[in-house]
Structure formats: structure tokens, C-alpha cells
Motif scaffolding. Structure first.
Motif, short mmCIF file in Angstrom:
data_model
loop_
_atom_site.label_atom_id
_atom_site.label_comp_id
_atom_site.label_asym_id
_atom_site.label_seq_id
_atom_site.Cartn_x
_atom_site.Cartn_y
_atom_site.Cartn_z
N HIS A 1 0.87 -1.18 0.00
CA HIS A 1 0.00 0.00 0.00
C HIS A 1 0.91 1.23 0.00
CE1 HIS A 1 0.85 -0.50 4.29
NE2 HIS A 1 0.21 0.61 4.61
N HIS B 1 1.53 3.76 2.09
CA HIS B 1 2.10 4.43 3.27
C HIS B 1 3.63 4.42 3.24
CE1 HIS B 1 -1.75 4.11 5.95
NE2 HIS B 1 -1.76 5.15 5.14
N ASP C 1 5.82 4.53 5.53
CA ASP C 1 6.59 3.70 6.47
C ASP C 1 6.80 2.28 5.95
OD1 ASP C 1 3.84 3.22 6.92
OD2 ASP C 1 4.20 2.61 9.00
N HIS C 2 6.06 1.89 4.91
CA HIS C 2 6.24 0.55 4.34
C HIS C 2 6.94 0.55 2.98
CE1 HIS C 2 4.15 -1.76 7.43
NE2 HIS C 2 3.41 -0.68 7.57
N HIS D 1 -7.39 -1.27 5.27
CA HIS D 1 -6.51 -0.33 5.99
C HIS D 1 -6.38 0.97 5.19
CE1 HIS D 1 -2.95 1.24 7.92
NE2 HIS D 1 -2.23 1.08 6.84
N ASP E 1 -0.66 -4.30 7.97
CA ASP E 1 -1.38 -3.35 8.82
C ASP E 1 -2.83 -3.77 9.11
OD1 ASP E 1 0.78 -1.74 9.23
OD2 ASP E 1 0.23 -0.21 7.76
ZN LIG Z 1 -0.21 1.50 6.52
#
Ligand SMILES: [Zn+2]
Length: 258
Positions: free
Chosen positions: A102, A104, A106-107, A167, A186
């Protein structure tokens, strides 16, 4: 917060009462090496990498490596982990494909490490979100799909699927059928309660339903994207269709005290 070290457990408050219980050993993953990561084989040619807070997964193929997610927290240790595995196996270590679970940061905020030549793959909404974000660390995928995509590379396969928003609008299910493994980020945190604010999930009814969708996959291993351990898949009697009524179940190996 969830990653508070076990060494801080039982901190006493002003009255001398314990502040919180120790993190159960079953919630912790394998020890990290001196560089701060662990890389391990899930099954066959499928591996995972963790820094005890984030997780990535990669598939070693005859033609290179298919990586799923690139957390900036793991960062260049992703390259070291891939080299550890491919140097030992003699297979090529170049990352040819990068799947975005996805959008985000942070990933996938270390996506840029893999250059312009890597084939980035994500849901159509992933491309839209990343074009809008215009973040040089997270280039938008050129290969997109709406509901399903079979990624074949060097004799290996991943089945990517989008079952609606959960999410985030673009969060996908990454299934490695040959290795009985599902990566869903997540949503499920094996051995732990969910992150605060359900990891800032956007569609909560759909996030809850995503647990049932995950349980509908055959498999034995779940890569949840966070913390230092993997999950074990549901027993066959627990597995059911996503449209079936709720049933009592739990992930094998999860410690319900956590
Ligand atoms: Zn996420």
C-alpha cells in the motif's frame, strides 16, 4: 509503543505498583544480527526480513528477486538481507520487481533504493495515491491492476489481489501459493494487539472484514508487515469463505495474553 522493549516491563509507578506486564516471549521474534536485521526463510525460495518493527518479504527467482515492500526503517539492510540469501544460494540478487502492499511511506519509503529499472507493481489506487503524493522516495508503480494480478518471474509466482478497501483504499493481499504464505500489511499483528488507532486505518468495517478475507486464504504463514514475528495460518476448520457468518477462531501460535 507496541515495540516497547521487554527490558522495560514491570516498570514501577510512584506507588511502587507494576506499570505493565512483560511482553510475552511468544510475541517477540528472532534476535537481530549486528547490523540490526533478521532475514529468514519462510519456505522454499520465499524469505522475510525484519528490524523487529517492520517486515518485508522477498522471493528469490532464477532471474532476480521479487521484493514486497521497502520500509525505510529497514532501509539498506534490505539490500544486505537479499545479498545474504542470494550469495549463499548462487541465485541473482538484483531486485527486478517491487510490489507495494500500500502507499504508506513507512512501508515503501525505501522504494527509491531500487532505482528506475525495477518493475513497481501495485493496485490502481496505489498509483493514484503516489502520483498525488509526488514523493521521490515512493515512485508510482507503472504496472497496476484492479482486482487480481499474477506476478510470474524466473519460475516463481505471487498472486496479488485487491478485495476492496481496508486499511487503505489500495491495500492488497500478496499470496505465495507454492509456499502457503499470505502477506497482508497493517491488518493482523500476530502476537500483539493492533496498533493505536488501528494503525490509522481508514475504513474500519472493511478493516474488520479483511480479517475474514485473510482467513479464507489457504496457508500456514502470515506476514503482517509489523513487529518481529510471523503469524501462523488458521487451522482448516477455521478457514471459511469471506461471506460466511462470523465464527470463533484464532491464529495458531498467537498468544492471546498479548
Ligand atoms: Zn499503513
Amino acid at each position: 509503543m507496541l515495540g516497547a522493549p521487554a527490558g522495560g516491563a514491570d516498570a514501577a509507578d510512584a506507588a511502587g505498583l507494576p506499570g505493565f506486564k512483560p511482553v510475552p516471549p511468544a510475541s517477540m521474534g528472532p534476535a537481530l544480527n549486528a547490523d540490526g536485521y533478521h532475514v529468514g526463510r519462510i519456505e522454499g525460495n520465499l524469505y522475510w526480513v525484519t528490524d523487529a518493527y517492520y517486515q518485508a518479504m522477498f522471493l528469490s527467482t532464477r532471474h532476480g528477486v521479487v521484493l514486497v515492500d521497502a520500509s525505510p526503517a529497514i532501509g539498506t539492510n534490505l539490500l544486505r538481507a537479499i545479498e545474504d540469501v542470494t550469495r549463499a544460494s548462487g541465485r541473482p540478487g538484483k531486485v527486478t520487481h517491487l510490489v507495494h502492499s500500500h502507499a504508506h511511506a513507512d512501508h515503501i519509503g525505501a522504494s527509491v533504493l531500487f532505482g528506475d529499472d525495477v518493475v513497481r507493481i501495485g493496485h490502481r489506487a496505489n498509483r493514484e495515491l503516489l502520483l498525488r503524493a509526488d514523493d521521490p522516495n515512493r515512485p508510482a508503480p507503472k504496472v497496476t491492476f484492479d482486482s487480481r494480478y499474477t506476478l510470474s518471474a524466473g519460475g516463481e509466482q505471487l498472486e496479488l489481489a485487491h478485495h476492496g478497501p481496508n486499511h487503505t483504499p489500495d491495500n492488497i493481499y500478496v499470496h505465495a501459493p507454492a509456499y502457503r504464505t499470505l502477506m497482508l500489511v497493517d491488518v493482523v499483528f500476530p502476537g500483539w494487539v493492533p496498533f493505536k488507532n488501528l494503525a490509522i486505518s481508514q475504513d474500519i468495517p472493511a478493516w474488520i472484514k479483511a480479517h475474514d478475507v485473510a482467513l479464507s486464504y489457504p496457508g500456514t504463514t502470515l506476514v503482517g508487515g509489523h513487529l518481529g514475528r510471523l503469524g501462523s495460518g488458521p487451522t482448516p476448520s477455521c478457514r471459511r469463505s469471506p461471506t460466511a457468518p462470523p465464527a470463533r477462531h484464532r491464529w495458531r501460535g498467537t498468544d492471546t495474553r498479548a
